[in-house]
Write a protein that holds these residues in place. Structure first.
Motif, PDB file in Angstrom:
ATOM      1  N   LEU A   7      40.953  17.820  41.367  1.00 26.79           N
ATOM      2  CA  LEU A   7      41.222  18.652  40.197  1.00 26.79           C
ATOM      3  C   LEU A   7      41.849  17.822  39.086  1.00 26.79           C
ATOM      4  N   THR A   8      41.531  18.179  37.857  1.00 29.19           N
ATOM      5  CA  THR A   8      42.167  17.530  36.710  1.00 29.19           C
ATOM      6  C   THR A   8      43.487  18.228  36.419  1.00 29.19           C
ATOM      7  N   ASP A   9      44.321  17.588  35.623  1.00 26.96           N
ATOM      8  CA  ASP A   9      45.594  18.208  35.239  1.00 26.96           C
ATOM      9  C   ASP A   9      45.359  19.513  34.495  1.00 26.96           C
ATOM     10  N   LYS A  10      44.351  19.558  33.655  1.00 26.84           N
ATOM     11  CA  LYS A  10      44.022  20.779  32.915  1.00 26.84           C
ATOM     12  C   LYS A  10      43.616  21.901  33.880  1.00 26.84           C
ATOM     13  N   GLU A  11      42.916  21.543  34.956  1.00 22.07           N
ATOM     14  CA  GLU A  11      42.539  22.547  35.960  1.00 22.07           C
ATOM     15  C   GLU A  11      43.765  23.059  36.703  1.00 22.07           C
ATOM     16  N   TYR A  12      44.737  22.174  36.970  1.00 23.92           N
ATOM     17  CA  TYR A  12      45.983  22.632  37.584  1.00 23.92           C
ATOM     18  C   TYR A  12      46.720  23.580  36.643  1.00 23.92           C
ATOM     19  N   GLN A  13      46.718  23.277  35.348  1.00 23.49           N
ATOM     20  CA  GLN A  13      47.343  24.174  34.380  1.00 23.49           C
ATOM     21  C   GLN A  13      46.665  25.544  34.403  1.00 23.49           C
ATOM     22  N   ALA A  14      45.348  25.549  34.418  1.00 24.41           N
ATOM     23  CA  ALA A  14      44.605  26.809  34.431  1.00 24.41           C
ATOM     24  C   ALA A  14      44.882  27.591  35.712  1.00 24.41           C
ATOM     25  N   LEU A  15      44.953  26.909  36.828  1.00 24.33           N
ATOM     26  CA  LEU A  15      45.227  27.566  38.107  1.00 24.33           C
ATOM     27  C   LEU A  15      46.617  28.193  38.110  1.00 24.33           C
ATOM     28  N   ALA A  16      47.600  27.475  37.589  1.00 25.07           N
ATOM     29  CA  ALA A  16      48.958  28.025  37.509  1.00 25.07           C
ATOM     30  C   ALA A  16      48.981  29.270  36.637  1.00 25.07           C
ATOM     31  N   GLN A  17      48.266  29.226  35.503  1.00 18.18           N
ATOM     32  CA  GLN A  17      48.215  30.383  34.609  1.00 18.18           C
ATOM     33  C   GLN A  17      47.509  31.555  35.275  1.00 18.18           C
ATOM     34  N   LEU A  18      46.437  31.289  35.980  1.00 19.43           N
ATOM     35  CA  LEU A  18      45.693  32.338  36.682  1.00 19.43           C
ATOM     36  C   LEU A  18      46.575  33.045  37.710  1.00 19.43           C
ATOM     37  N   ILE A  19      47.317  32.275  38.485  1.00 15.49           N
ATOM     38  CA  ILE A  19      48.218  32.858  39.487  1.00 15.49           C
ATOM     39  C   ILE A  19      49.281  33.703  38.798  1.00 15.49           C
ATOM     40  N   ASP A  20      49.857  33.173  37.714  1.00 10.60           N
ATOM     41  CA  ASP A  20      50.898  33.890  36.981  1.00 10.60           C
ATOM     42  C   ASP A  20      50.375  35.209  36.430  1.00 10.60           C
ATOM     43  N   MET A  21      49.218  35.176  35.779  1.00 10.69           N
ATOM     44  CA  MET A  21      48.654  36.403  35.196  1.00 10.69           C
ATOM     45  C   MET A  21      48.303  37.424  36.276  1.00 10.69           C
ATOM     46  N   ALA A  22      47.725  36.977  37.381  1.00 15.63           N
ATOM     47  CA  ALA A  22      47.343  37.903  38.452  1.00 15.63           C
ATOM     48  C   ALA A  22      48.577  38.575  39.055  1.00 15.63           C
ATOM     49  N   CYS A  23      49.643  37.812  39.234  1.00 17.09           N
ATOM     50  CA  CYS A  23      50.875  38.392  39.777  1.00 17.09           C
ATOM     51  C   CYS A  23      51.488  39.393  38.804  1.00 17.09           C
ATOM     52  N   LYS A  24      51.507  39.053  37.530  1.00 18.01           N
ATOM     53  CA  LYS A  24      52.077  39.959  36.516  1.00 18.01           C
ATOM     54  C   LYS A  24      51.278  41.251  36.400  1.00 18.01           C
ATOM     55  N   ARG A  25      49.970  41.173  36.622  1.00 17.89           N
ATOM     56  CA  ARG A  25      49.109  42.352  36.480  1.00 17.89           C
ATOM     57  C   ARG A  25      48.993  43.156  37.774  1.00 17.89           C
ATOM     58  N   GLY A  26      49.701  42.745  38.804  1.00 15.52           N
ATOM     59  CA  GLY A  26      49.702  43.486  40.054  1.00 15.52           C
ATOM     60  C   GLY A  26      48.430  43.351  40.866  1.00 15.52           C
ATOM     61  N   ALA A  27      47.732  42.242  40.701  1.00 13.89           N
ATOM     62  CA  ALA A  27      46.479  42.020  41.419  1.00 13.89           C
ATOM     63  C   ALA A  27      46.703  41.746  42.902  1.00 13.89           C
ATOM     64  N   PHE A  28      47.914  41.396  43.267  1.00 11.83           N
ATOM     65  CA  PHE A  28      48.229  41.066  44.650  1.00 11.83           C
ATOM     66  C   PHE A  28      49.266  42.035  45.199  1.00 11.83           C
ATOM     67  N   GLY A  29      49.206  42.262  46.498  1.00 15.06           N
ATOM     68  CA  GLY A  29      50.252  43.010  47.174  1.00 15.06           C
ATOM     69  C   GLY A  29      51.444  42.093  47.411  1.00 15.06           C
ATOM     70  N   ALA A  30      52.521  42.629  47.949  1.00 18.40           N
ATOM     71  CA  ALA A  30      53.745  41.849  48.151  1.00 18.40           C
ATOM     72  C   ALA A  30      53.527  40.570  48.967  1.00 18.40           C
ATOM     73  N   PRO A  31      52.860  40.623  50.134  1.00 19.07           N
ATOM     74  CA  PRO A  31      52.679  39.384  50.897  1.00 19.07           C
ATOM     75  C   PRO A  31      51.873  38.332  50.136  1.00 19.07           C
TER      76      PRO A  31
END
Length: 64
Positions: A7-31
């Motif tokens: 992965l490139t550094d830009k891809e790591y940035q995108a992955l971090a943002q994706l995880i952050d947005m999904a968590c904020k939007r409630g896409a995942f359960g607690a576990p």
């Protein structure tokens, strides 16, 4: 043997943002949120070691 990073550094940035947005939007359960947070921490730590902040979604779109 030297490890290569698929992965490139830009891809790591995108992955971090994706995880952050999904968590904020409630896409995942607690576990899943706990696992996603742990992964985000690892990615953020990697980016921080290279003096790269996690990008915002708007920044990623502009650079593509």
């Amino acid at each position: 043997m030297k490890e290569t990073n698929p992965l490139t550094d830009k891809e790591y940035q995108a992955l971090a943002q994706l995880i952050d947005m999904a968590c904020k939007r409630g896409a995942f359960g607690a576990p899943e949120t706990a696992a996603g947070g742990a992964l985000w921490d690892k990615i953020a730590q990697y980016l921080q070691s290279k003096n790269i902040p996690p990008a915002k979604a708007e920044e990623i779109k502009k650079d593509e």
